[in-house]
Enzyme design. Sequence first.
Site, PDB file in Angstrom:
ATOM      1  N   ASN A  66      -1.263  -7.946   7.365  1.00 19.06           N
ATOM      2  CA  ASN A  66      -1.712  -6.576   7.158  1.00 19.06           C
ATOM      3  C   ASN A  66      -1.001  -5.662   8.150  1.00 19.06           C
ATOM      4  O   ASN A  66      -0.321  -6.131   9.070  1.00 19.06           O
ATOM      5  CB  ASN A  66      -3.228  -6.459   7.369  1.00 19.06           C
ATOM      6  N   HIS A 103      -6.006  -6.183  -2.959  1.00 13.49           N
ATOM      7  CA  HIS A 103      -4.556  -5.958  -2.893  1.00 13.49           C
ATOM      8  C   HIS A 103      -3.942  -5.797  -4.289  1.00 13.49           C
ATOM      9  O   HIS A 103      -2.789  -6.163  -4.512  1.00 13.49           O
ATOM     10  CB  HIS A 103      -3.858  -7.085  -2.128  1.00 13.49           C
TER      11      HIS A 103
END
Length: 748
Positions: free
Chosen positions: A175, A102
Site C-alpha cells: 500500500n 482494490h
Amino acid sequence: MTSTLNRLQESLSSAASAATSKFNDVTTTNEKTIEMWPNTVDAAKKSNRMTSDAGVKIHDTDHWLKAQDPQGRQGPSLLEDHLAREKIHRFDHERIPERVVHARGTGAHGYFKLTQPIPELSSAGILNDTSRHTPMFVRFSTVLGSKGSADTVRDVRGFALKFYTEEGNWDIVGNNIPVFFIQDAIKFPDVIHAGKPEPHNEMPQAQSAHNNFWDFQGLHPEATHMFTWTMSDRAIPRSYRMMQGFGVNTFTLINKEGEVNFIKFVWTPAELGVHSLVWDEALKLAGQLPDFHRKDLMDAIDAGVYPKWKFGIQVVSPADQDKFDFDILDATKLWPEDQIPVRYIGEFTLDRNVDEFFAETEQVAFCTSHIVPGIGFSDDPLLQGRNFSYQDTQITRLGVNWEQLPINRPVCPVMNFNRDGAMNTRIHKGTVNYWPNRFEATPDGRSSGDTGCLRDPATPVVGNKNRLLAPKFKEHFSQAELFYNSLSAPEQSHIKAALAFELSHCDDPVVYTRIVERLAVINMDLATSVATAVGVDPPSEPARKFHGRKAPGISQTEFAPSKPTIATRRIAILAADGFDAAALKTIKAALSAAGALPFVIGPRRGPIYADAAAKTGAETPEYHFDAARSTMFDAVIVAPGAASALTLKSNGRAVHWVREAFGHLKAIAALDDGVAFVQEACVLPGIELALEKGAGKVVESYGVVTAWSGAADVGTASAGWLGEFVKVVGMHRCWARETDGLAAKVAF
C-alpha cells in the site's frame, strides 16, 4: 498443417522482433512480453478477417438471421443463427467477479534492477545478481470503491508489485501507507464491511465519511494510527508516480547459511518526490476527470517519462526483535527510520502500458504467499491471514488455474502434478501424474538434491493454543502521536480539516463524539479543533501522557524531488485572440524542453489568432475553458497580449481558472498584459504584482510570478520570469498561501 506452421512462424518472428527492441536502453525488459507473445493478437492487422470463436469466417455480423415473407416484410429472428447466439452469449459473460477490495485500479509493466547485493541477508537471486533486469507488473488501486468509482477519493492506495524472477514469481502486495487498521487478519471482513457502502442503502460509494466506518474506528483502538494516516495527505496522492509504497507486513530474509532476519520493504519515488492533491481539488476531480490517476500514469509512460522508485529494506535481527517499545510483527505499527533506517538496494521503472486492460490489469492476481528462495514469512498475524485469503480470492475471481493466465504466468519453467480444473490450458505428456513414481519424473528438491529450492528454516514453536496477541500489541496510541507530531503545519491542518469533513457526514452523535474523545490520545489541539467543527464539547484534558517525539521519513515534505524538476507537470496557458505569439512560442518551447507538458486553454477549441482581424498567428488550444478545469493541471500561466487579456477579463470561467488555482495553492504566472488581468479581474488577496511597465522586474509573491518586460525577456526554464515560475512549480504547492490565510479569502 501449413496454416499452423505459418502462425507459429509469425509468432516467433514477432517475438524475435520484440526481443531486439530496446526499452530504456535495456533489451532484457522484454522477457515477460516475449513470454506472453503467443497469447497476444493484433486486431488492427490489415490481413485480419472476422471469424467466429471456432475460426469460421463471418459474412455478416450486423444482422440476425430472420424469416422474411414474399413481400419483403421481416419475421421473427431465428434461434438457428448460432453466430448471433455466440456473439450475444459472449457479451453476456464478459464480466468476472469484481475484486472485493482494490477493485478500482490500473497497472503497467516495468523492470527491477538491483544496485546493492545483500548476500549477508538473503540468498534470493533477485537480491544478489546485479546483472539482472527482472520484469515486473505493478498495479495501483483504491481500496473501498467499486470498479467504476473515481480515482481521487480519500482512501488507502494499493501498490502491488509482481516480480517475474528466474526462480518464480515474487509478489509484494503493498500500500502507499505503511500500517493497517487491524492487527489480526480475522478482523479483515469487519473492517472492510464497515468501510464499504452501508448495507441498507448501498451508500456512500468509495467514501469513509459515514457512520459505520467511524463506528468501527471508534470501537477499535488499534485502528487509531491508521485512520490518522488516512486522514492525511497520503490518502489523496497527486499521482501514482508520486507515491511511496510499503510492504506493510513483516517478512523475513534467509541467507545461504540459513540465518534469518526480519524485514520490511519500502519504495520511494526516485525523481519526482512524494506529493498530494488538496481536498477541494480531489473532490472536484472525482467528477471532472474520474480517471485522473489512470490517465496521468499512462500519459507519462506514453510520453517516455518513465516513473522510477528506489527499492529499500529495513532490517531487524532476531536478537533485536524485543528491544523496541512496539512489536515488530504488529501491522498497525511502522518501524521508525531513526531506529531502523531504510537501506535502498535497487530501483524499479515502469516503461510500458498494457495492451489490453482486462487481460492484463483486471486479470493480474497477487498473493502475499508468492515468495522465492531467500525470502520468507514472519509470525505477523495479519500476514498469516493474508497468505490464506489472497490465494482463495484469486480462485473465486479467476478459477483454480488462474496462474496459467498469461499475465500471471512465471517466466521460469513450471512443472508439478497439479492437474485439471476449469480452464486448464496445459497439456502434460507422460503416463504418471503423482509423486513418487517409478520413472522418478519431476522430483522435488529433497529427492533430487537441488539446493535452489524454497525451504522453510527450522523455527522453534512452543506454547499453548490461545486466541490472543502478544503483550506489546496492546499499546495503540504512541505511534499515532508520533505520526501527527512528525508532520508539517500544513499537513497537520489538513488532518484537522479531513476529520471535520468526515465526522460532519456522520449523523449519529455516539459515533462522532467517540472519535473526538479518541483524538485526545493523539493531540489536544487536534481534538479541540475537530470537536469545535463537528459541534461537540472538546475533551477537557489529554487521555494519556504525550511523549512529544517525532521521527524522520514520515512527513511528505522530506521527500522532495532528488533535484528540482517540472518533468511531466501539466501547465495550462490561458490565451485568447490577440495573444503575443512570440512570447507564447517561447513559453511552450522552454516548458517542453524542461520536460513539462504545456496545454493552451482558450475560449474555443478552434484556432485563436495573434491578429484576429488578419487571421494570422494561429494557435489551436487543446481545450476550451469549460472543457477542462484548473484541477487537471499543476500550474497556470496567463499569456501576454492586450486583446487576449481583455477577452479573459470578460470571461467568468477564465477568472475562475486563476482563482481556483490560487485556492489550490498552485503556481501562477502572468506576463505583461496578463498581469493586468490578474490584478483587475482575479483580485488575489495579499499578492504583490509587477505593475511597472517596462521595468523588467520579476516579482514572486506567494507562488504568483509576474513581470512586465516584453516577449524578449520571457526568460528560460532556468532564468528570468519563466525560470522563477519553473522554480515555484517544482515546489509543487505554495503552502504559505494556505498557512497565512490567503487561500481562504478567495471564493473558488
